[in-house]
Design an enzyme around this catalytic site. Structure first.
Site, PDB file in Angstrom:
ATOM      1  CG  ASP A  34      -2.028  -0.999   1.157  1.00 15.86           C
ATOM      2  OD1 ASP A  34      -2.317  -1.476   0.043  1.00 15.86           O
ATOM      3  OD2 ASP A  34      -2.608  -1.328   2.204  1.00 15.86           O
ATOM      4  CE1 TYR A  74      -4.985   2.330 -10.658  1.00 17.78           C
ATOM      5  CE2 TYR A  74      -2.942   2.654  -9.445  1.00 17.78           C
ATOM      6  CZ  TYR A  74      -4.238   2.186  -9.502  1.00 17.78           C
ATOM      7  OH  TYR A  74      -4.796   1.574  -8.413  1.00 17.78           O
TER       8      TYR A  74
END
Length: 640
Positions: free
Chosen positions: A406, A414
């Site tokens: 995380d 992305y």
């Protein structure tokens, strides 16, 4: 020492040998060793010896105690005939008992032991199992309960929901949070089918990322079945006061009663998106695509749980301008859910390919102009991240050894991943690349893939027939070097060029507010306008802009987010009550983290941030809290 104590003592020794390098000290040693591409550094599971094939849950939901309690049955396949322990991942679980389940259903108690805590990895659960032949199967049952602080669960009181009358529970298992509510092999390398029975309080409905078995709930028990194998991070559960609306033959939406009609209107294009996906990428293999609108505390925009995507309510804008998130989560049905990153180092294979597919869907439904604008906004966001990230976190195949996955969340997997696919398209052509992607999804369906395996497949199936189109050194730069290669094909938008001209003219005093064409601007043009304002804009000019276009009171969460960043930077006091409300009512990490970071840059802002955060923190998800605590409270950041 009694027989059980002797067994546990032996088991502890076996555990130390089996787990080997999974502890915190080993993680530091691993960071200095050569990285093994197929090794999952974020799991204790001994998958080379034992592999779970099916998970069967029976859980009771207790809102008062904030606890899931029950059993999990694990169907295990033996991979090593000499192995006599099954090692599972857990975090903060109370493990009560373990049994071997005989073929006739009888239970035979078996020794187990929880190992020492190793930071965010949690604790290994080591269970004694019988010896046997390779390929043989056996079943283990574990009785357990979760703790209130389970990082993969969020328990909300009625006041934190849309209806304000019933509590709400939802899970978030990605990346390594499934182990906080199920003892299992929590690694994306392994896929399992699963079934479940969940008992919810009267008046509440349980839903999961699985087939909802027909028939009314009996005594509060809901039944589910997931026949397609999924990685552990895609097992999902939610319980709340929910209604359902069909959107098409294979699509529908769950939401709380006050939101259901707005959500159904907002996401009415979902069936058309699904059909567009199939035309582009091949058949949809999950039977249904339903969605669930969660309370605003959900820390992400969406989570692509198969058959039941979880969504933030912040994308309900009233004009379908933010439904690119639906396209993104739907595209994950191919890139991520069907073909999965083998480790969290390979996360870009999930997200970069998905953003590329998402933009294809948007172009097919809404036109090239829309796709161009979203591409440019994505690039701008990526550049902001690259300016702040250490070089090691600017690469696609990122080294996460010794760190929580995380903590490496950014736009790199992305948007840099999407740019990589766009660069390949420029070299080989659109149709060949799309054909390659369809074949890739077929070739690796329901499997997990590493960066190296993807590259080998790319070179063999696409590039070998086009010698000279792509050099090996160029692939190395994209996958393993920081920043963007000089050869990157960067998007442009004519619509944004017009916005740039309008912004420049207004700031220079050549264009009056009344002459700005802003009332016809899309959400994306407004975001481009706001995100590219200069660092300093006099508050009186912002007041004029606000009075003309109602930005502080806007209903679009993305526009409000961008506007509030401008307001913080320029101390535009009129927007601060909305800023306080925004931080208190929204838990989506993408929207609130930059606001807290901006506030903490000034003394007055930091004072305001700490006061608001103290009130908002109890309503934030544990994932958001882990991100925000170091920013606002000055707590030591996780190892990065």
């Amino acid at each position: 020492m009694d027989a059980r104590a002797r067994a546990l003592s032996t088991l502890g020794a076996l555990a130390a040998l089996t787990i080997g390098s999974a502890g915190a000290g080993a993680a530091r040693a691993d960071a200095d060793a050569e990285l093994e591409s197929r090794r999952d550094y974020h799991s204790f599971a001994n998958t080379a010896q034992m592999q779970v094939r099916h998970v069967e849950l029976s859980l009771d939901v207790d809102f008062e105690a904030r606890r899931l309690s029950g059993t999990v049955d694990l169907d295990v396949e033996r991979r090593n005939e000499n192995a006599t322990t099954l090692v599972l991942d857990t975090r903060d679980l109370v493990v009560r008992e373990a049994w071997l389940v005989e073929r006739d259903g009888r239970l035979e108690s078996t020794p187990f032991e929880l190992g020492a805590t190793a930071g965010t990895l949690g604790e290994p659960l080591v269970v004694r199992v019988p010896s046997g032949a390779i390929g043989s199967r056996f079943r283990v049952r574990i009785s357990y309960q979760t703790r209130p602080q389970a990082s993969g669960l969020q328990w909300l009181g009625p006041a934190q929901t849309a209806g304000r009358s019933h509590p709400f529970l939802f899970s978030q298992s990605q990346a390594i949070h499934a182990r906080s509510w199920i003892p299992l092999q929590d690694t994306p390398q392994l896929r399992v089918t699963y079934s479940a029975r969940v008992r919810a309080p009267e008046g509440l409905r349980a839903v999961m990322s699985a087939e909802n078995l027909p028939g009314p709930a009996k005594a509060g028990w809901f039944s589910f079945r997931m026949p397609q194998p999924v990685p552990s991070y895609l097992i999902a559960l939610a319980v709340g006061r929910l209604e359902y609306r069909a959107l098409g033959p294979r699509t529908g939406i769950y939401a709380e009663p006050p939101l259901i009609e707005r959500a159904a209107r907002e996401f009415a294009d979902t069936e058309a998106m699904l059909e567009a996906c199939e035309r582009l990428f091949g058949p949809y293999r999950w039977e249904r695509y339903d969605m669930l609108v969660l309370p605003p505390a959900f820390p992400y925009g969406g989570m692509e749980n198969p058959r039941l995507t979880f969504l933030t309510p912040t994308i309900i804008a009233g004009d379908r301008s933010l439904v690119s998130l639906i396209a993104h989560e739907l595209a994950h049905s191919w890139s991520g859910n069907l073909v999965t990153n083998a480790t969290w180092r390979d996360f870009w294979l999930n997200e970069g390919l998905t953003v590329f597919l998402e933009r294809r869907i948007l172009e097919a439904l809404y036109g090239e102009k829309r796709r161009e604008m979203e591409d440019v906004l994505g690039l701008q966001s990526l550049r902001r991240d690259l300016a702040e990230l250490a070089p090691r976190d600017q690469v696609l195949a990122v080294d996460l050894r010794g760190r929580d996955p995380d903590d490496a969340f950014s736009d790199v997997p992305y948007e840099k991943g999407r740019l990589f696919l766009g660069w390949l398209e420029a070299r080989v052509g659109r149709e060949p690349l799309e054909r390659f992607l369809r074949e890739y999804f077929d070739a690796f369906a329901f499997r997990s893939v590493t960066t190296e395996e993807f590259r080998a497949h790319l070179e063999r199936e696409l590039l070998a027939a086009r010698p000279g189109a792509v050099r090996a050194a160029e692939l190395d730069a994209w996958l393993h070097a920081p920043g963007l290669p000089d050869s990157a094909v960067l998007p442009r938008s004519e619509a944004f060029a017009a916005v740039d001209a309008a912004r420049t003219g207004w700031l220079a005093g050549r264009i009056a507010l009344a002459a700005l064409p802003a009332r016809e601007w899309s959400t994306f043009e407004w975001l481009h306008f706001l995100d590219n304002l200069p660092a300093v804009v006099p508050p009186e000019r912002l007041g004029e802009l606000d009075a003309a276009f109602g930005l502080t009171a806007a209903g679009n969460a993305e526009i409000v987010h961008s506007w509030l960043r401008v307001a913080i930077r320029n101390r535009y006091a009129a927007a601060w009550p909305r800023l306080e409300e925004f931080l208190l009512t929204i838990g989506r990490r993408k929207l609130i983290r930059p606001l807290y970071e901006d506030l903490m840059r000034t003394t007055d802002g930091a004072r305001f941030a700490r006061e608001v955060y103290a009130r908002a923190r109890p309503g934030y998800h544990p994932i958001a809290v882990a991100t925000l605590d170091p920013i606002v409270r000055g707590a030591p950041a996780r190892q990065r």
